[in-house]
Write an enzyme that holds these catalytic residues in place. Sequence first.
Site, PDB file in Angstrom:
ATOM      1  N   GLU A   1     -16.659  -4.028   2.831  1.00 39.26           N
ATOM      2  CA  GLU A   1     -16.774  -5.476   2.618  1.00 39.26           C
ATOM      3  C   GLU A   1     -18.054  -5.966   3.271  1.00 39.26           C
ATOM      4  O   GLU A   1     -18.371  -5.564   4.390  1.00 39.26           O
ATOM      5  CB  GLU A   1     -15.617  -6.258   3.252  1.00 39.26           C
TER       6      GLU A   1
ATOM      7  N   ASN B   1     -16.114  -3.204   7.375  1.00 38.63           N
ATOM      8  CA  ASN B   1     -16.298  -4.560   6.863  1.00 38.63           C
ATOM      9  C   ASN B   1     -17.211  -5.279   7.838  1.00 38.63           C
ATOM     10  O   ASN B   1     -16.880  -5.440   9.010  1.00 38.63           O
ATOM     11  CB  ASN B   1     -14.956  -5.291   6.788  1.00 38.63           C
TER      12      ASN B   1
ATOM     13  N   HIS C   1      -3.196  -4.428   2.894  1.00 37.45           N
ATOM     14  CA  HIS C   1      -4.149  -5.483   3.253  1.00 37.45           C
ATOM     15  C   HIS C   1      -3.327  -6.723   3.630  1.00 37.45           C
ATOM     16  O   HIS C   1      -3.458  -7.780   3.037  1.00 37.45           O
ATOM     17  CB  HIS C   1      -5.108  -5.738   2.084  1.00 37.45           C
TER      18      HIS C   1
ATOM     19  N   ARG D   1     -12.647  -2.281  -5.394  1.00 35.25           N
ATOM     20  CA  ARG D   1     -11.677  -2.068  -4.315  1.00 35.25           C
ATOM     21  C   ARG D   1     -10.639  -3.194  -4.361  1.00 35.25           C
ATOM     22  O   ARG D   1     -10.999  -4.368  -4.286  1.00 35.25           O
ATOM     23  CB  ARG D   1     -12.406  -2.074  -2.967  1.00 35.25           C
TER      24      ARG D   1
ATOM     25  N   TYR E   1     -19.668  -8.643   8.563  1.00 31.05           N
ATOM     26  CA  TYR E   1     -20.069 -10.000   8.179  1.00 31.05           C
ATOM     27  C   TYR E   1     -21.112 -10.612   9.091  1.00 31.05           C
ATOM     28  O   TYR E   1     -22.006 -11.306   8.637  1.00 31.05           O
ATOM     29  CB  TYR E   1     -18.841 -10.927   8.147  1.00 31.05           C
TER      30      TYR E   1
ATOM     31  N   GLU F   1      -8.518  -3.380   8.164  1.00 35.34           N
ATOM     32  CA  GLU F   1      -8.690  -4.137   9.408  1.00 35.34           C
ATOM     33  C   GLU F   1      -7.413  -4.259  10.245  1.00 35.34           C
ATOM     34  O   GLU F   1      -6.882  -5.354  10.438  1.00 35.34           O
ATOM     35  CB  GLU F   1      -9.232  -5.536   9.099  1.00 35.34           C
TER      36      GLU F   1
HETATM   37  C1  FCB Z   1     -12.051  -9.817   6.055  1.00 35.15           C
HETATM   38  C2  FCB Z   1     -10.828  -9.547   5.213  1.00 35.15           C
HETATM   39  C3  FCB Z   1     -10.917 -10.076   3.811  1.00 35.15           C
HETATM   40  C4  FCB Z   1     -11.626 -11.408   3.743  1.00 35.15           C
HETATM   41  C5  FCB Z   1     -12.921 -11.377   4.501  1.00 35.15           C
HETATM   42  C6  FCB Z   1     -13.711 -12.666   4.437  1.00 35.15           C
HETATM   43  O1  FCB Z   1     -11.681  -9.857   7.394  1.00 35.15           O
HETATM   44  O2  FCB Z   1     -10.587  -8.173   5.138  1.00 35.15           O
HETATM   45  O3  FCB Z   1      -9.626 -10.125   3.278  1.00 35.15           O
HETATM   46  O4  FCB Z   1     -10.792 -12.418   4.145  1.00 35.15           O
HETATM   47  O5  FCB Z   1     -12.688 -11.036   5.828  1.00 35.15           O
END
Ligand code: FCB
Length: 453
Positions: free
Chosen positions: A358, A299, A122, A78, A301, A167
């Site tokens: 992500e 995405n 992006h 991607r 985290y 995002e």
């Molecule tokens: C996300 C973004 C990506 C990267 C990660 C850590 O928010 O999409 O570009 O910075 O975080």
Amino acid sequence: MTSLKTFPADFLWGAATSSYQIEGAWDADGKSESIWDRFSHTPGKVKNGDTGDVACDHYHRWPEDIALMRQMGLKAYRFSIAWPRILPAGRGKVNQAGLDFYSRLVDGLLEAGIDPMVTLFHWDLPQILEDEGGFASRTTAEAFVELTDVVSRKLGDRVKFWATHNEPAVHAYLGYAMGVHAPGLKDYPKAARCTHHLLLSHGWAVPVIRANSAGAKVGMVLNVGYSQPASHSPADMEAYRFGQGMWLRWFTDPLYGRGYPGDTVADFTALGALPNGLDFVQPGDMAAIATPTDYLGINYYARHLTRAEIPEEQNLPVEVVQSDEMTDIGWEVFPEGLSRVLTQLYLTYHMPALYVTENGASYATPPSADGAVHDERRTSYLQRHLAACQRAIEAGVPLKGYFCWSLFDNFEWAEGFDQRFGLIWVDFATQQRILKDSALWYSRTIALNGVLA
Ligand code: FCB
């Protein structure tokens, strides 16, 4: 004893990057200035004064980079398109050199047996469009459709996975309300308009991509942390409702035909973000935004604990993250949140498919004396999040693929180069690349189509 838990046979294994974070070549071959060029060139905006001028120099080193992807056995990659390479004036005249770069990249990927997934935006907007208001202006939404048409016409015969925006919440809120991302504004009304035009331009772009890329899968990518109230006090519960509305439902509800959530409209009004109400919503907009898509990309985290009392300087009243296990960027490791958001989103909106577009961790582990990068913590992070994906699949979620963030250590926006999310170590002085231990582990995982636990 270790045992292997496999994924569905057609599971798409990938890694992700974005244009500004890896390409460098910021002014090469007719590319114009982006808002991230302007922002990073402004002293004090990015940590250590870092810029994406060179980054991973991927614009020049892409053949070597594809060879590394092939070595890892990636099934998909991607990446995003730098709009100022394609339409330097933001719209109108096409810069052939920019378009050819992506076309060669796509050919190279396909030759290596890797499916490209293209993200059209992006965050590296042409500065010239920002001068007209960026996505706070409806004309930028119109220009995005032009970009979409040019790119999908050129690549649509070969690219079968498309994401419109990455995002939108982060672009709008961090860029236009909190001032920590380009263009660095603190203007709530602009941020609100920006969210609408990002959503609208997504909806307008979907049929254009479908027309130019037969059989393609089209979707949008949202940032979806796992949110919880820090306590069950009425104030924290209220902060939770507020945060979910602003960061998630404001996007998912309109995408799935429910319009903007009324409680968040009221919150935004109270914040002064809607001085003229929803005057930017024109007839037909909400139907366009709700154009059916093939998947939602998420995405993921970390978990966010939401509290009523937030530090003044955050500007937007949301979240504080705390826990025992944090990555270098200060984000909590909370794998279970990934199964929960996948399951909750699916049960709420019944989308045909989901992809984790992500997921990854920032650990700065440097090369050891033996020349290898022993980043066990990243491997552990990935392993536990993949197990969380499996739990979601077992619960019935149509999760079709997973993209690790990121293929390379790269320019982490306002954090510059200090935060290393890569599977591949990059020495930014020499451009040497080293597959980290986590990359070797990921490669075995892909080959086995499953996680050893
Ligand atoms: C996300 C973004 C990506 C990267 C990660 C850590 O928010 O999409 O570009 O910075 O975080």
